[in-house]
Design an enzyme around this catalytic site. Sequence first.
Site, PDB file in Angstrom:
ATOM      1  N   HIS A   1      -7.185  -5.733   2.619  1.00  0.00           N
ATOM      2  CA  HIS A   1      -5.947  -5.529   3.153  1.00  0.00           C
ATOM      3  C   HIS A   1      -5.414  -6.317   3.480  1.00  0.00           C
ATOM      4  CE1 HIS A   1      -6.637  -0.825   2.713  1.00  0.00           C
ATOM      5  NE2 HIS A   1      -7.870  -1.386   1.858  1.00  0.00           N
TER       6      HIS A   1
ATOM      7  N   ASP B   1       0.581  -1.013  -0.289  1.00  0.00           N
ATOM      8  CA  ASP B   1      -0.257  -0.175  -0.206  1.00  0.00           C
ATOM      9  C   ASP B   1       0.681   1.505  -0.519  1.00  0.00           C
ATOM     10  OD1 ASP B   1      -3.362   0.426   1.097  1.00  0.00           O
ATOM     11  OD2 ASP B   1      -1.790   2.364   0.644  1.00  0.00           O
ATOM     12  N   ILE B   2      -0.329   2.510  -0.962  1.00  0.00           N
ATOM     13  CA  ILE B   2       1.534   3.382  -1.026  1.00  0.00           C
ATOM     14  C   ILE B   2       1.363   4.199   0.328  1.00  0.00           C
ATOM     15  CG2 ILE B   2      -0.282   4.902  -1.740  1.00  0.00           C
ATOM     16  CD1 ILE B   2       1.160   5.386  -4.483  1.00  0.00           C
TER      17      ILE B   2
ATOM     18  N   HIS C   1     -10.592  -5.242  -3.451  1.00  0.00           N
ATOM     19  CA  HIS C   1      -9.105  -5.543  -2.906  1.00  0.00           C
ATOM     20  C   HIS C   1      -9.520  -6.172  -1.455  1.00  0.00           C
ATOM     21  CE1 HIS C   1      -9.460  -1.656  -2.343  1.00  0.00           C
ATOM     22  NE2 HIS C   1      -9.041  -1.437  -1.471  1.00  0.00           N
TER      23      HIS C   1
ATOM     24  N   ASN D   1     -13.146  -3.298   2.575  1.00  0.00           N
ATOM     25  CA  ASN D   1     -13.769  -2.351   2.681  1.00  0.00           C
ATOM     26  C   ASN D   1     -14.801  -2.144   1.379  1.00  0.00           C
ATOM     27  OD1 ASN D   1     -12.735  -1.693   4.998  1.00  0.00           O
ATOM     28  ND2 ASN D   1     -11.017  -0.596   3.490  1.00  0.00           N
TER      29      ASN D   1
HETATM   30  P1  AMP Z   1      -9.374   1.586   0.500  1.00  0.00           P
HETATM   31  O1  AMP Z   1     -10.026   2.203   1.212  1.00  0.00           O
HETATM   32  O2  AMP Z   1     -10.428  -0.179   0.710  1.00  0.00           O
HETATM   33  O3  AMP Z   1     -10.403   1.344  -0.831  1.00  0.00           O
HETATM   34  O4  AMP Z   1      -8.407   1.439   0.522  1.00  0.00           O
HETATM   35  C1  AMP Z   1      -7.799   1.927  -1.117  1.00  0.00           C
HETATM   36  C2  AMP Z   1      -5.638   1.243  -0.693  1.00  0.00           C
HETATM   37  O5  AMP Z   1      -5.247   2.051  -2.318  1.00  0.00           O
HETATM   38  C3  AMP Z   1      -5.457   3.029   0.715  1.00  0.00           C
HETATM   39  O6  AMP Z   1      -5.417   2.458   1.727  1.00  0.00           O
HETATM   40  C4  AMP Z   1      -4.851   3.455  -0.571  1.00  0.00           C
HETATM   41  O7  AMP Z   1      -3.576   3.701   0.540  1.00  0.00           O
HETATM   42  C5  AMP Z   1      -3.824   3.015  -1.624  1.00  0.00           C
HETATM   43  N1  AMP Z   1      -3.536   3.074  -3.193  1.00  0.00           N
HETATM   44  C6  AMP Z   1      -4.371   3.753  -3.786  1.00  0.00           C
HETATM   45  N2  AMP Z   1      -3.288   4.024  -4.309  1.00  0.00           N
HETATM   46  C7  AMP Z   1      -2.460   3.396  -5.166  1.00  0.00           C
HETATM   47  C8  AMP Z   1      -1.636   2.980  -5.473  1.00  0.00           C
HETATM   48  N3  AMP Z   1      -0.965   3.745  -6.655  1.00  0.00           N
HETATM   49  N4  AMP Z   1      -0.637   1.806  -4.863  1.00  0.00           N
HETATM   50  C9  AMP Z   1      -0.679   1.804  -4.219  1.00  0.00           C
HETATM   51  N5  AMP Z   1      -2.285   1.343  -2.731  1.00  0.00           N
HETATM   52  C10 AMP Z   1      -2.627   2.370  -3.529  1.00  0.00           C
END
Ligand code: AMP
Length: 115
Positions: A101, A29-30, A99, A86
């Site tokens: 986590h 995760d970024i 996805h 989520n």
């Molecule tokens: P959610 O709230 O479950 O939709 O989580 C989305 C997750 O994606 C968040 O924790 C972000 O930090 C992560 N995210 C968004 N863009 C990227 C990216 N380009 N590379 C890695 N993680 C990302």
Amino acid sequence: MDCVFCRIARGEVQARTVLQDEHLIAFDDIHPAAPVHVLIVPRKHLANLSAAREEDALLLGRMLLAARDVARARGIEEPGYRVVMNAGEHGGQEVFHCHLHVLGGRPLGRILPAR
Ligand code: AMP
Ligand code: ZN
């Protein structure tokens, strides 16, 4: 399609990949919320769990087993980890490509009230 996780799955956007196969890709995760924070992303675009159908049952199972493999690869099987999905606005979903986590590397505390 202008979906960031589809673009990562196609190799058009960089990500730190932990594992991948023909069905899914796992990457860091970024904005990590824990020392280990990996996302398990199916290559097939599904907005979230609500969009999943019976035919996606095997893919959803593969995502869970990939979470196990990531936990093993990152050395957090013991003392443990958390897997989170989520869905929708109240679920806190930000990226509308389904996805999981995988979180660990520190004590995460309880998310459900203690009884
Ligand atoms: P959610 O709230 O479950 O939709 O989580 C989305 C997750 O994606 C968040 O924790 C972000 O930090 C992560 N995210 C968004 N863009 C990227 C990216 N380009 N590379 C890695 N993680 C990302
Ligand atoms: Zn997508």
